[in-house]
Design a protein around this motif. Sequence first.
Motif, PDB file in Angstrom:
ATOM      1  N   PHE B 146       0.454  -1.079   0.061  1.00 47.47           N
ATOM      2  CA  PHE B 146       0.136  -0.220   0.016  1.00 47.47           C
ATOM      3  C   PHE B 146       0.587   1.265   0.057  1.00 47.47           C
ATOM      4  N   GLY B 308      -7.168  -5.278   0.755  1.00 49.27           N
ATOM      5  CA  GLY B 308      -7.096  -5.649   2.585  1.00 49.27           C
ATOM      6  C   GLY B 308      -7.883  -6.911   3.061  1.00 49.27           C
ATOM      7  N   TYR B 309      -9.284  -7.257   2.843  1.00 49.27           N
ATOM      8  CA  TYR B 309      -9.741  -8.390   2.885  1.00 49.27           C
ATOM      9  C   TYR B 309      -9.362  -9.705   1.894  1.00 49.27           C
ATOM     10  N   ILE B 310      -8.620  -8.964   0.731  1.00 47.71           N
ATOM     11  CA  ILE B 310      -8.624 -10.887   0.464  1.00 47.71           C
ATOM     12  C   ILE B 310      -6.752 -11.002   0.699  1.00 47.71           C
ATOM     13  N   THR B 311      -5.715  -9.947   1.151  1.00 45.98           N
ATOM     14  CA  THR B 311      -4.748 -10.357   0.816  1.00 45.98           C
ATOM     15  C   THR B 311      -4.282 -11.120   2.664  1.00 45.98           C
ATOM     16  N   GLU B 312      -2.814 -11.833   2.730  1.00 45.69           N
ATOM     17  CA  GLU B 312      -2.605 -12.219   3.495  1.00 45.69           C
ATOM     18  C   GLU B 312      -1.802 -11.266   4.156  1.00 45.69           C
ATOM     19  N   GLN B 314      -0.296  -6.509   4.847  1.00 46.09           N
ATOM     20  CA  GLN B 314      -0.191  -5.822   3.497  1.00 46.09           C
ATOM     21  C   GLN B 314       1.504  -4.924   4.403  1.00 46.09           C
ATOM     22  N   TYR B 316       2.379  -0.838   4.379  1.00 47.51           N
ATOM     23  CA  TYR B 316       2.373  -0.359   3.995  1.00 47.51           C
ATOM     24  C   TYR B 316       4.068   0.845   3.963  1.00 47.51           C
ATOM     25  N   LEU B 328       1.943  -6.154   8.229  1.00 47.64           N
ATOM     26  CA  LEU B 328       1.449  -7.181   8.260  1.00 47.64           C
ATOM     27  C   LEU B 328       1.924  -8.261   7.447  1.00 47.64           C
ATOM     28  N   ARG B 330       0.572 -12.475   7.309  1.00 53.04           N
ATOM     29  CA  ARG B 330      -0.643 -12.463   8.174  1.00 53.04           C
ATOM     30  C   ARG B 330      -0.009 -14.128   7.871  1.00 53.04           C
ATOM     31  N   LEU B 331       1.258 -14.156   7.549  1.00 52.32           N
ATOM     32  CA  LEU B 331       1.962 -16.298   7.595  1.00 52.32           C
ATOM     33  C   LEU B 331       2.999 -16.127   8.366  1.00 52.32           C
ATOM     34  N   LYS B 332       3.776 -14.677   8.491  1.00 51.59           N
ATOM     35  CA  LYS B 332       5.251 -15.435   9.816  1.00 51.59           C
ATOM     36  C   LYS B 332       5.091 -15.714  10.223  1.00 51.59           C
ATOM     37  N   ILE B 351       9.516  -3.825  18.126  1.00 53.00           N
ATOM     38  CA  ILE B 351       8.206  -3.590  17.235  1.00 53.00           C
ATOM     39  C   ILE B 351       7.328  -2.646  19.023  1.00 53.00           C
TER      40      ILE B 351
END
Lengths: 582, 432
Positions: B146, B308-312, B314, B316, B328, B330-332, B351
Amino acid sequence: MAEVKSTTTEKVVGVNGNLMTVEFSDRVMQNEVAFAKVGDARLKCEVIRVRGNRADLQVFESTNGLKVGDEVEFTGELLSVELGPGLLTQVYDGLQNPLNLLAEHSGFFLKRGVYLRALNREARWQFTPLAQAGDKVVAGDRIGSVPEGIVKHFIMVPFAWKGEWTLESVAPAGEWTIDDVMAVAVNEQGEKRNITMTQFWPVKIPITDYAEKLLPEKTLITQQRSIDTFFPVAVGGTFCTPGPFGAGKTVLQHAISRYAEADVVIIAACGERAGEVVEILREFPELEDPRTGQPLMNRSIIICNTSSMPVAAREASVYTAVTLAEYYRQMGLNTLLLADSTSRWAQALREMSGRLEEIPGEEAFPAYLESLIAAFYERAGLVRLRTGETGSVTIGGAVSPAGGNFEEPVTQATLKVVGAFLGLSRERSDARRYPAIHPLDSWSKYKSVVNGKELDFARSILRRGSEVNQMMKVIGEEGTSLNDFIVYLKSEFLDYVYLQQNTFDAVDGASSADRQRYMFDKIYGVLSRDFTLPDKETARRYFLELRQMFMDWNYIAMDSAEFKTQEAAIDEKIAQRSAENA
Amino acid sequence: MRKVYHKIIHIAGNVITVEADGVAYNELAEVTNARGVSLAQVIRLSDGKVSLQVFAGSRGISTGDQVRFLGHPMQVSGSEALLGRVFTGRGTPRDHRPEVLSDLIEIGGPSVNPAKRVIPRNMIRTNIPMIDVFNTLVESQKLPIFSIAGEPYNELLARIALQAEVDVIILGGMGIKHDDYLTIRNTLDEHGALSRTVMFVHTAADPTVECLMVPDMSLAVAESYALSGKRVLVLLTDMTNFADALKEIAITMEQIPATRGYPGDLYSQLASRYEKAVDFDGAGSITILAVTTMPGDDVTHPVPDNTGYITEGQFYLRGGRIEPFGSLSRLKQQVNGKTRADHRAIMDAMIRLFSDYRSTLEKQSMGFQMSAWDKKLLKYGRKFEDSMMDLSVNISLEDALDLGWKILAECFDRNEVGIKTDLVEKFWPEKE
């Protein structure tokens, strides 16, 4: 009496995306299933509108290659699912195609026009008769039962049969396949029919074969503290979990699907990521259900119509799921349906509505969106069956509001009809406070596992703590009174040690009702107590230490010796600063 | 010989309607007019009327022009001969070399059976600490970047493409500037990566309809390679242009718009592309990185929102850096437990401290007093920004983790970083 509609063949006159228009000469029925022939493939479709001598059908597959003039066979039947033993552990697409079998049949890709039978016709089931020849039966009456894993699966007179029937014969106890005749019945007109282990039921019509609908009162234990204590769900109730992307809707739904104390769990992955379903598919057969000692998969059915699968089948998938839930309810079981996400279902409706060129409602959703959502959630409920037993369907729907804004039509229509609202907030998920259920915005109409008075007090601490926090942002910590500051610390304490829960931890991830009551009691003891704390720095340090001790406690199994040791240490820590001991 | 139709009865936008019969939905046609020949695709059938979107646009098409249907949908070659080549959105060569017509496959094929997917398990190393350490990229992940106009997102894509350990790179450019295309191509060329790259490039000057084809062309080729066991990385830039092209056609077709003029099926359209990311059970994989520029830097705009609702997750990209907040993967969790024992601890601790640094900055700007702790945070935050967040940093994951410990040791005491004691003892750097 109108005669049953027979099959007919008609011709395609138009194609627009997954909408197909057919000109017919005979009769068509609303929601009738038809098959369009393209090459050697037959594409399943459903009538969704009739105008003059033209019918509009939604096609459940890609319409590539379809031509004007192609043949369409009308089946004379509504879109239905097959009900019978062997549904549990299955993974279906939105039209009840078994995906594992499809993979064996056509490899990596979902080849269009391939429809396989939902149930295994070779498997043999140990049948025990419950009725005998000469018995008078009506639709829904039990003929016998077969064991399906942990479930006693009743073989019932098809729900669609009208009037009274007399059993001519009933199969003896023994091993039979689903297509074997379990009983032969005859009605007053002398019509004779076979009863097998399976029957078909149209998905868009609720199964209403029960004595009465009851008020859901018992709490459905999900083992999620923030839900069971603060925003409980009832057995036979409804709830929704709206939240922006990344707020943890799916993780929360997965946690509920694992730990909820339901007999049968149906997961409808409706228009969401395939990757998430894969996790369930690969993990559920490995994970053990602590209540039965069997793999979680044995109590689950997964309906999987992910975002890239045809959109019309997505619309059907939630109905397929709820019909299966109602079927198991008829056996006196408590079923839980988790739909992720109902927004994708609503979008499927919007896509079709757009193609039909209907006058759009808000954000182009069709005007009937609200009534469809209401009708869907109304299929939940606690019922008393005619046998006197109770059974239930609990429905939880994830909602994915555009832009994370709860003012949008799907969230609003859902809020009107559900009994609990578990709103997930970006603010909490950004701060890594999971589950991100907002403690001030969410609500529930159902009964909590803990006592109402103490719960109200805990809520008031959360509310006041949030107010103090807001104030501190303006006037700084220096300008806040010590008492207010302690209220703020207490609310943070409650948040960290009770509302937040680590789903990925075996112990903390699942908190039984007993444990919740025990813990809540202890925490209430802290919240309601006056402490002697001379200044803010001491107060902060004290609550941080207390928080650490409680968090460690959360990771210790309740039946271990360590649990008691940690509790003693906590009690000592509380007594240290307790005002009564000063 | 296929029949030629002459009766064009409707021309609007890039869509023409012709009277014809025996035409299949989604079939291709050639439209011949005074300017030359253009491809067109059937997008609606209604009785004898066939609507087509014309790739080259409808400008100059007359009602008497010829339309010849080809009898097949859009196809692309899935052969290895594509490697090192550059094509347009409709699949014709952009590099003045011959067309590739072997092994033709249809684009926009059916979706993968979820039962044939496996849980992602391999990390893709990029040597960018903000990705490798904090939001690890995983093989078969679909992840958007993004960003907003002016940010160096194409440079970032090119860098990831160069450093990622994959077999094949496929670049799909949509509505990009010709300069950007040349920059990416030259970068890949300089580092010798061009020979394992296939490019489908639609520049801003090309006809809009061709833009719609780019993701499907790229992904069809990717799928063909992945099925033969290759690990494929697909880079798409910029998906917002793709969505805008969808909008343009939808409006021309008089579809009822859902939000801000975008069609109601935007989610499904985007999802059917992104969901091509896959790790096949018993074959290769497809990983998708896609730039999505956010109009007005607004993440609630329909395109980034649906994405954002589709991908795992994003990334920025802001101010030339990958933002630690909001970004983020999601698969980390699937991979970062297997890299090095301190990976998750460093990720969380750094972080958390950086977030404290940001609130200290706020406090500072409001004129509140700075405590000793605040001063430590300020020192830490600046070091973190300079030596971790900066995109020019190019170090391996292990070096990045060591660097993380070094920064922590320079700014804090051992017990201030909130990391479990055993890890601190093992990794805390000795004072020189």
